[in-house]
Design a protein around this motif. Structure first.
Motif, short mmCIF file in Angstrom:
data_model
loop_
_atom_site.label_atom_id
_atom_site.label_comp_id
_atom_site.label_asym_id
_atom_site.label_seq_id
_atom_site.Cartn_x
_atom_site.Cartn_y
_atom_site.Cartn_z
N UNK A 310 -27.22 102.05 -23.82
CA UNK A 310 -27.94 101.05 -23.02
C UNK A 310 -27.56 99.62 -23.39
N UNK A 311 -27.48 99.31 -24.70
CA UNK A 311 -27.15 97.95 -25.13
C UNK A 311 -25.75 97.56 -24.67
N UNK A 312 -24.80 98.49 -24.79
CA UNK A 312 -23.43 98.22 -24.39
C UNK A 312 -23.34 98.01 -22.87
N UNK A 313 -24.10 98.82 -22.12
CA UNK A 313 -24.11 98.67 -20.66
C UNK A 313 -24.70 97.33 -20.26
N UNK A 314 -25.71 96.87 -21.01
CA UNK A 314 -26.28 95.56 -20.72
C UNK A 314 -25.23 94.46 -20.87
N UNK A 315 -24.38 94.59 -21.88
CA UNK A 315 -23.31 93.61 -22.07
C UNK A 315 -22.41 93.55 -20.85
N UNK A 316 -22.09 94.71 -20.27
CA UNK A 316 -21.26 94.74 -19.05
C UNK A 316 -21.99 94.08 -17.89
N UNK A 317 -23.28 94.35 -17.76
CA UNK A 317 -24.04 93.82 -16.63
C UNK A 317 -24.21 92.30 -16.71
N UNK A 318 -24.03 91.73 -17.90
CA UNK A 318 -24.20 90.28 -18.05
C UNK A 318 -23.24 89.47 -17.18
N UNK A 319 -22.05 90.01 -16.90
CA UNK A 319 -21.09 89.29 -16.06
C UNK A 319 -20.84 90.02 -14.74
N UNK A 320 -21.71 90.97 -14.39
CA UNK A 320 -21.56 91.71 -13.13
C UNK A 320 -22.03 90.86 -11.95
N UNK A 321 -21.59 91.24 -10.78
CA UNK A 321 -22.00 90.56 -9.55
C UNK A 321 -23.33 91.12 -9.09
N UNK A 322 -24.36 90.28 -9.05
CA UNK A 322 -25.68 90.73 -8.62
C UNK A 322 -26.65 90.88 -9.78
N UNK A 323 -27.76 91.56 -9.51
CA UNK A 323 -28.83 91.74 -10.49
C UNK A 323 -29.04 93.22 -10.77
N UNK A 324 -29.13 93.58 -12.03
CA UNK A 324 -29.35 94.97 -12.43
C UNK A 324 -30.66 95.07 -13.21
N UNK A 325 -31.25 96.25 -13.17
CA UNK A 325 -32.48 96.54 -13.91
C UNK A 325 -32.20 97.71 -14.85
N UNK A 326 -32.43 97.49 -16.14
CA UNK A 326 -32.25 98.53 -17.14
C UNK A 326 -33.61 98.92 -17.69
N UNK A 327 -33.95 100.18 -17.55
CA UNK A 327 -35.24 100.68 -18.01
C UNK A 327 -35.03 101.62 -19.20
N UNK A 328 -35.67 101.31 -20.31
CA UNK A 328 -35.55 102.10 -21.54
C UNK A 328 -36.76 103.03 -21.67
N UNK A 329 -36.50 104.34 -21.55
CA UNK A 329 -37.59 105.32 -21.58
C UNK A 329 -37.61 106.17 -22.85
N UNK A 330 -36.63 105.97 -23.73
CA UNK A 330 -36.54 106.83 -24.92
C UNK A 330 -37.20 106.17 -26.13
N UNK A 331 -36.79 104.93 -26.44
CA UNK A 331 -37.31 104.23 -27.61
C UNK A 331 -37.89 102.88 -27.22
N UNK A 332 -38.98 102.49 -27.88
CA UNK A 332 -39.48 101.13 -27.72
C UNK A 332 -38.66 100.19 -28.59
N UNK A 333 -38.82 98.91 -28.39
CA UNK A 333 -38.14 97.87 -29.19
C UNK A 333 -36.62 97.97 -29.12
N UNK A 334 -36.08 98.45 -27.98
CA UNK A 334 -34.64 98.62 -27.96
C UNK A 334 -33.94 97.58 -27.07
#
Length: 422
Positions: A310-334
């Motif tokens: 998830x963290x690595x995918x967020x790095x990719x989405x930082x320069x992606x075209x548009x808006x993405x939503x990442x939902x973390x359902x496994x661990x809190x504080x991640x």
């Protein structure tokens, strides 16, 4: 304290060899406690967590040798001297709790400290305890230690877990191999690391079926024997390096990669505009055209999107075209990496277990701090795509899960170096 200096340097090209899986190896090593005969693991990753598990097994009296530059681990538990896993070792790594089931199954007792290891939520032991109690164990918590006993030995049972926990599945399956009768574990985790564990246990003489599904059946046997087993490819390292050409451009082949290990992740990359192709030697990854597109992500147990990517995918989405939503359902504080990515110019809003990322044209290099294992490598990936220099501090987290990260990324053209601390 060491840091890593990364400078944006354009597209990447070449090959990266993928190591054996950290999470699989850390599960396989405690399996040696189930038998008096030797267990040898090949394709082992060379990581600090492996050294921690080695120290824990040795503290119990097991013999553990690292061979062939650390890629082979030879173990023997023929003459254990203790059934107590001490806090000073267990606190360093959560996977230490995986000695509980094997010790209890073979010796009828175990004393194991509550684990530590990282800062991504409570990750309690209740599912482990419930499963072992279903097999007849008596477990009490005293002064931070789980005191477990099975005076008459463990007995097979039907048990359904409230949540498909990977660690609890592993602990219960190992314990059940030496239990009397048949154990049926329902709502079991389905991760490749569990399949790998079962394959190893089967080589040791265990009678198990259903691995890779939500119901695993274990027929207990009187004893297990020795074996040699090759650790499965690390799907999290694989997914991490798949993101390198996705973020930076270029084409990289991940040697040893298999699509079956990362199908849901590869589907998200395809939707974002990244090609992933199986080759005879691994997976070849290349960004299709221009900026990647934003995609939404929900972390789920395997075969869903892995929380460890998830963290690595967020790095990719930082320069992606548009808006993405990442939902973390496994661990809190991640989402603790999010503020660090914001320091680099990312547009991220976090509300509870959801992060909304609006892509920007480019990131800017900045000094950032790693907060956990996967966050550390996400910041390196972001730095590789950023303008200027990025210094990632507290990279001791990185050493827990990635071997030779600088060498591997340098090999495909990244400008990256490790700076030794004072």
């Amino acid at each position: 304290m060491d840091s890593i200096l990364v400078t944006g340097n354009g597209p990447l090209n070449g090959q990266i060899p993928i190591a054996g899986a950290k999470n699989a190896c850390l599960t396989l090593m405690p399996a040696t406690l189930l038998s008096e005969e030797p267990l040898t693991l090949t394709n082992a990753p060379r990581l600090s967590d492996i050294k921690t598990m080695t120290a824990l097994l040795q503290s119990l009296g097991a013999e553990v040798s690292s061979l062939q530059d650390g890629q082979v681990i030879a173990m023997s538990s023929h003459d254990l001297t203790s059934q107590t896993a001490d806090y000073e070792i267990v606190r360093k790594m959560r996977a230490s709790n995986l000695v509980l089931g094997p010790l209890l199954a073979r010796f009828g007792e175990a004393v194991v400290s509550l684990p530590g290891g990282c800062a991504i939520g409570a990750r309690p032991m209740d599912l482990h305890v419930e499963g072992l109690e279903a097999l007849g164990a008596e477990i009490e918590l005293e002064d931070g230690y789980l005191h477990a006993k099975a005076p008459g030995g463990l007995k097979g049972a039907v048990h359904e877990m409230r949540f498909a926990s990977v660690g609890a599945t592993e602990n219960i399956v190992m314990a059940a191999t030496l239990a009397k009768g048949t154990t049926v574990l329902k709502n079991a985790a389905r991760e490749p690391e569990i399949v790998d564990l079962v394959e190893c246990l089967r080589k040791m003489g265990a009678q198990i079926s259903g691995e890779g599904t939500s119901t695993i059946e274990i027929q207990g046997v009187d004893r297990l024997h020795g074996a040699t087993h090759q650790v499965v490819t690390d799907r999290i390292e694989l997914g991490t390096y798949m993101l390198a050409p996705a973020i930076c451009g270029g084409e990289v082949e991940l040697l040893g990669g298999r699509m079956s290990l990362v199908e849901s992740f590869a589907e998200k990359l395809d939707a974002a505009g990244v090609d992933v192709v199986q080759t005879k030697d691994g997976l070849k990854v290349a960004r299709k055209n221009g900026r990647v597109r934003s995609v939404d992500v929900v972390t789920e147990p395997f075969p869903g999107f892995p929380t460890d990517l998830q963290a690595q995918m967020m790095a990719l989405m930082c320069t992606a075209e548009g808006t993405s939503v990442l939902e973390e359902r496994i661990f809190e504080n991640r989402f603790m990496h999010a503020p660090e990515l914001v320091r680099m110019g990312a547009n991220i809003e976090v509300h509870g277990g959801t992060a909304t990322v609006t892509g920007v044209e480019s990131l800017k290099g900045a000094p950032v701090m790693a907060t956990d294992l996967r966050a550390s490598v996400s910041l390196i990936l972001a730095g590789m795509a950023a303008e200027g220099e990025t210094t990632v501090s507290r990279v001791y987290h990185l050493d827990r899960g990635y071997e030779h990260v600088v060498r591997k990324l340098e090999g495909v053209g990244a400008k990256i170096e490790r700076i030794k601390g004072q």
